[in-house]
Design a protein around this motif. Structure first.
Motif, PDB file in Angstrom:
ATOM      1  N   ASP A 112       0.644  -1.220   0.185  1.00 58.87           N
ATOM      2  CA  ASP A 112      -0.166  -0.104   0.007  1.00 58.87           C
ATOM      3  C   ASP A 112       0.986   1.302  -0.383  1.00 58.87           C
ATOM      4  N   ARG A 113       1.717   1.497   1.023  1.00 58.91           N
ATOM      5  CA  ARG A 113       2.825   2.496   1.013  1.00 58.91           C
ATOM      6  C   ARG A 113       3.584   3.081  -0.540  1.00 58.91           C
ATOM      7  N   ALA A 114       3.930   1.936  -1.435  1.00 57.44           N
ATOM      8  CA  ALA A 114       4.926   2.099  -2.078  1.00 57.44           C
ATOM      9  C   ALA A 114       2.851   2.633  -3.329  1.00 57.44           C
ATOM     10  N   ILE A 115       2.512   1.385  -3.208  1.00 57.65           N
ATOM     11  CA  ILE A 115       1.392   2.488  -4.175  1.00 57.65           C
ATOM     12  C   ILE A 115       1.291   3.994  -4.281  1.00 57.65           C
ATOM     13  N   CYS A 116       0.806   4.301  -3.131  1.00 59.49           N
ATOM     14  CA  CYS A 116       0.750   5.804  -2.283  1.00 59.49           C
ATOM     15  C   CYS A 116       2.037   6.237  -3.055  1.00 59.49           C
ATOM     16  N   ALA A 117       2.621   5.699  -3.034  1.00 61.97           N
ATOM     17  CA  ALA A 117       3.583   6.932  -3.156  1.00 61.97           C
ATOM     18  C   ALA A 117       4.160   6.872  -4.657  1.00 61.97           C
ATOM     19  N   GLN A 118       3.548   5.737  -5.003  1.00 61.48           N
ATOM     20  CA  GLN A 118       3.584   6.829  -6.830  1.00 61.48           C
ATOM     21  C   GLN A 118       2.751   7.464  -6.989  1.00 61.48           C
ATOM     22  N   ALA A 119       2.004   7.036  -6.477  1.00 59.61           N
ATOM     23  CA  ALA A 119       0.497   7.606  -7.099  1.00 59.61           C
ATOM     24  C   ALA A 119       0.748   9.405  -7.007  1.00 59.61           C
ATOM     25  N   MET A 120       1.658   9.655  -5.218  1.00 55.10           N
ATOM     26  CA  MET A 120       1.612  11.109  -4.841  1.00 55.10           C
ATOM     27  C   MET A 120       2.080  11.718  -5.714  1.00 55.10           C
ATOM     28  N   ALA A 149      -6.863   8.730  -5.941  1.00 52.07           N
ATOM     29  CA  ALA A 149      -7.613   7.883  -6.806  1.00 52.07           C
ATOM     30  C   ALA A 149      -7.011   6.379  -8.205  1.00 52.07           C
ATOM     31  N   LEU A 150      -5.445   7.276  -7.902  1.00 49.70           N
ATOM     32  CA  LEU A 150      -5.311   6.387  -9.122  1.00 49.70           C
ATOM     33  C   LEU A 150      -4.388   5.354  -7.801  1.00 49.70           C
ATOM     34  N   ALA A 151      -4.449   5.898  -6.898  1.00 48.04           N
ATOM     35  CA  ALA A 151      -4.046   4.446  -5.583  1.00 48.04           C
ATOM     36  C   ALA A 151      -4.774   3.739  -5.855  1.00 48.04           C
TER      37      ALA A 151
END
Length: 255
Positions: A112-120, A149-151
């Motif tokens: 989750d942290r990796a996906i959110c970091a990428q989206a941000m 939304a991307l996350a």
């Protein structure tokens, strides 16, 4: 994932707000919905992301009625950015973006942290991660909500005026990002030049009905724009890209 709207009709208070709308967004296409204020764009989009149940017709994702899907299942494939978003509590930016991961049962904290970091990072808000959402500017909030939304990692993205509050550079960045995402996108846009530059197909809505559809260069013609928007339009070509661009002025007073 293909999105189909089949005869969508919405009624409220005895008035028909949307009347027999038929629209298709092929897998991976960026489809724009344009029309004057009050034409029914937001009402139609609300039926797509399940905030409003239509009085008639069906919204389908790859043939399945979205309103019969379990909420979590729908949220795993469809994300939405409404025109007005509010937060009652002052979550941090990182917490707001992380809400996009809630529909996914198989998530782990590290993933989750990796996906959110990428989206941000993709939306340019990584430096705001620890800031309170309510303290952000309108443009910053909008980019954070796009990151959320991307996350969510949807296959279909519904956007209602996604460039609201954004400066010119961020308008171009956000729409280019959405365009390059590979997602099926249905977006209501008020800026016809942004719509012409980024959309594969446009649907023009007026008084709750679709009055024209097709590629932007076929749809955004002077006669239609005068009829629907009440402006005189002068289509030109961008000097470098050749893309359609429209200059506007007021219609002359009728004789």
């Amino acid at each position: 994932m293909r999105l189909d709207l089949e005869g969508i009709t919405v009624e409220a208070g005895g008035a028909r707000l949307v009347d027999d709308i038929r629209l298709t967004a092929d897998s991976g296409a960026f489809v724009g919905l344009v029309g004057p204020n009050g034409s029914g764009k937001s009402t139609l989009l609300r039926t797509v992301y399940r905030a409003l149940r239509p009085a008639g017709g069906v919204v389908r994702l790859d043939g399945q009625d979205v309103h019969t899907m379990p909420a979590r299942a729908a949220a795993r494939v469809l994300a939405a950015l409404p025109q007005e978003s509010s937060a009652e509590f002052d979550f941090t930016v990182a917490e707001v973006v992380a809400m996009g991961r809630l529909p996914h049962r198989d998530r782990t904290a590290a993933a989750d942290r990796a996906i959110c970091a990428q989206a941000m990072a993709r939306t340019g808000v990584g430096h705001l991660a620890d800031r309170g959402f309510l303290a952000l500017s309108g443009g910053e909030k909008q980019r954070v909500l796009v990151a959320r939304a991307l996350a969510q990692q949807p296959r279909v993205l519904v956007l209602d005026e996604p460039t609201n509050h954004l400066d010119i550079a961020h308008q171009l960045d956000v729409l280019s990002l959405v365009r390059e995402s590979g997602l099926t996108v249905l977006a209501a846009l008020h800026d016809l030049n942004l719509a012409a530059a980024h959309c594969d197909v446009l649907y023009v809505i007026a008084d709750g009905r679709i009055v024209a559809s097709g590629p932007p260069h076929d749809v955004l013609r002077s006669g239609l724009l005068a009829e629907v928007f009440g402006v005189r339009a002068h289509p030109v070509r961008h000097p470098e890209t050749g893309a359609l661009h429209i200059l506007f002025d007021r219609l002359p007073p009728s004789a």
